[in-house]
Motif scaffolding. Structure first.
Motif, PDB file in Angstrom:
ATOM      1  N   HIS A   1       0.814  -1.222   0.000  1.00 34.96           N
ATOM      2  CA  HIS A   1       0.000   0.000   0.000  1.00 34.96           C
ATOM      3  C   HIS A   1       0.847   1.271   0.000  1.00 34.96           C
ATOM      4  N   ASP A   2       2.024   1.222   0.650  1.00 35.91           N
ATOM      5  CA  ASP A   2       2.854   2.434   0.738  1.00 35.91           C
ATOM      6  C   ASP A   2       4.087   2.382  -0.158  1.00 35.91           C
TER       7      ASP A   2
ATOM      8  N   GLU B   1       3.043  10.205   8.987  1.00 37.06           N
ATOM      9  CA  GLU B   1       2.432  10.249   7.672  1.00 37.06           C
ATOM     10  C   GLU B   1       1.035  10.847   7.746  1.00 37.06           C
TER      11      GLU B   1
ATOM     12  N   HIS C   1      -5.935   4.067  -0.366  1.00 33.86           N
ATOM     13  CA  HIS C   1      -5.937   3.773   1.073  1.00 33.86           C
ATOM     14  C   HIS C   1      -5.920   5.038   1.942  1.00 33.86           C
ATOM     15  N   HIS C   2      -5.748   6.237   1.313  1.00 35.65           N
ATOM     16  CA  HIS C   2      -5.832   7.479   2.096  1.00 35.65           C
ATOM     17  C   HIS C   2      -7.085   8.283   1.769  1.00 35.65           C
TER      18      HIS C   2
ATOM     19  N   ASP D   1      -4.562   0.043   8.464  1.00 37.20           N
ATOM     20  CA  ASP D   1      -3.358   0.877   8.534  1.00 37.20           C
ATOM     21  C   ASP D   1      -3.429   1.821   9.746  1.00 37.20           C
TER      22      ASP D   1
ATOM     23  N   HIS E   1       2.578   9.862  -2.465  1.00 37.88           N
ATOM     24  CA  HIS E   1       2.964   8.432  -2.465  1.00 37.88           C
ATOM     25  C   HIS E   1       1.812   7.532  -2.933  1.00 37.88           C
TER      26      HIS E   1
HETATM   27 FE   LIG Z   1       0.079   5.392   2.954  1.00 32.69          FE
END
Ligand SMILES: [Fe+2]
Length: 381
Positions: free
Chosen positions: A230-231, A380, A285-286, A314, A259
């Motif tokens: 994911h990151d 983050e 995912h954000h 997360d 990202h």
């Molecule tokens: Fe992330």
């Protein structure tokens, strides 16, 4: 399982012309012996069943010519025994009684013929030749059948071995693919807080939540395998931003927020279902359920479920893990904090499912606990 005779033994079995003549009357034995020997057969004689059994045990006979009425064990019982014990020996009964009942009984015990005394030489020779021909056909059939069974056995075994090998290879490939993904994900995250345990916890929280949300098992497995990536887009985040202690400026926030899109660009465009899911997760995912997330500000169910699942997993892992700037929160405290963002940051239904699964979540948390304190981290967005 019977072992097949080799080719030489097959031929010897088929070519066997040895005949055992069993009769308590010596002149009959002598007559039959002479007749058969003069037509190329090898002949042994026996005066009663006991002697016959002994000779049958000493060497293979192609055929036995057996008197019915003898002192001691009857010819019928002897033939029954001999045919059961020596499956490649044929039998013809020889008797002084011309009785259809006796003839039928002889055929029923497995004899190939029935000769009534007094007999003609030709009659004996024809019956012997017929019995031997029939014996040969039966042996050939039996060998053919055994040969076919052997071929089937060999091929089944080969198929089974190929299947086992394929399963082993498939398992190796799957494990190596998962390990490669995890190590790549760790490499991408190596510069900040992530640990191997974080990757493991994340992927198992995701799999658990996907399963509890009712996604099909293959989808859950894909999410578990893809979520560590994911990151991966952090590979493109400069060190001075990623490793900056303290809070980010708006500009830095904008840089680190990239990202998600960088990860998407790295992972998208593949035909692999796994990479497609990984690209979706990296990209979404954000996102926040109320549309205030990034990079696209997607809202509600417009955010793919994989992204909504990873957002919960997360955040939960970040809250429950010790960082340089904060202690690890207890699981209940973390849930309490997350519930404050139910329906804003997090999908409310998925969050409820996650909360209801807290016992299993705790098991994953404990099973993959960090072994040492993690490295210093950035916060983050
Ligand atoms: Fe992330």
């Amino acid at each position: 399982m019977a072992t097949l005779p080799d080719q030489t033994n097959h031929q010897a079995l088929l070519d066997n012309r040895t005949i055992l003549v069993i009769d308590d009357e010596e002149p009959i034995r002598r007559l039959l012996t002479y007749l058969l020997q003069s037509h190329g057969y090898l002949v042994e004689g026996a005066g009663d069943a006991r002697e016959a059994r002994q000779k049958l045990g000493d060497q293979p006979f192609a055929l036995m010519l057996c008197d019915v009425n003898m002192p001691g064990e009857s010819g019928m019982d002897l033939v029954r025994h001999a045919l059961a014990e020596h499956k490649h020996t044929a039998a013809i009964m020889v008797t002084g009684l011309d009785s259809s009942v006796l003839a039928n009984a002889a055929l029923e015990v497995g004899a190939f013929g029935y000769i009534v005394k007094p007999f003609e030489s030709n009659e004996v020779l024809i019956d012997v030749a017929n019995a031997l021909r029939r014996r040969r056909l039966e042996i050939e059939n039996s060998l053919h059948r055994e040969n076919l069974e052997d071929i089937v056995r060999t091929r089944t075994l080969a198929l089974q071995q190929a299947l086992d090998w394929l399963k082993h290879t498939e398992k190796e490939l799957r494990l190596s693919r998962e390990e490669t993904i995890q190590r790549l994900a760790m490499a991408a995250e190596f510069r900040d807080s992530s640990t191997a345990q974080h990757i493991q916890r994340m992927s198992h929280y995701c799999e658990l939540l996907a399963r509890k949300a009712g996604l099909p098992p293959e989808r859950c497995d894909l999410i578990r395998t893809a979520s560590p990536m994911h990151d991966i887009g952090k590979i493109g985040t400069p060190d001075h931003v990623l490793l900056k202690p303290g809070r980010f400026t708006d500009e830095e926030f904008g840089v680190i927020a990239q990202h998600a899109e960088i990860g998407y660009r790295i992972l998208s465009g593949s035909d692999s279902e796994l990479l497609k899911v990984a690209a979706t997760i990296a990209y979404t995912h954000h996102e926040h359920y109320d549309g205030t997330g990034y990079p696209r500000g997607l809202k509600g169910e417009a955010i793919p479920i994989e992204g909504r699942i990873v957002a919960i997993a997360d955040a939960f892992d970040a809250l429950t893990t010790q960082r340089v700037y904060k202690p690890a929160f207890g699981l209940s405290h973390a849930i309490e904090l997350m519930l404050k963002h139910r329906g804003t940051h997090f999908d409310p239904e998925l969050l409820d499912i996650f909360v209801a699964s807290i016992d299993e979540v705790a098991r994953i948390h404990n099973q993959y606990a960090d072994l040492v304190n993690p490295n210093p981290t950035t916060d983050e967005p």
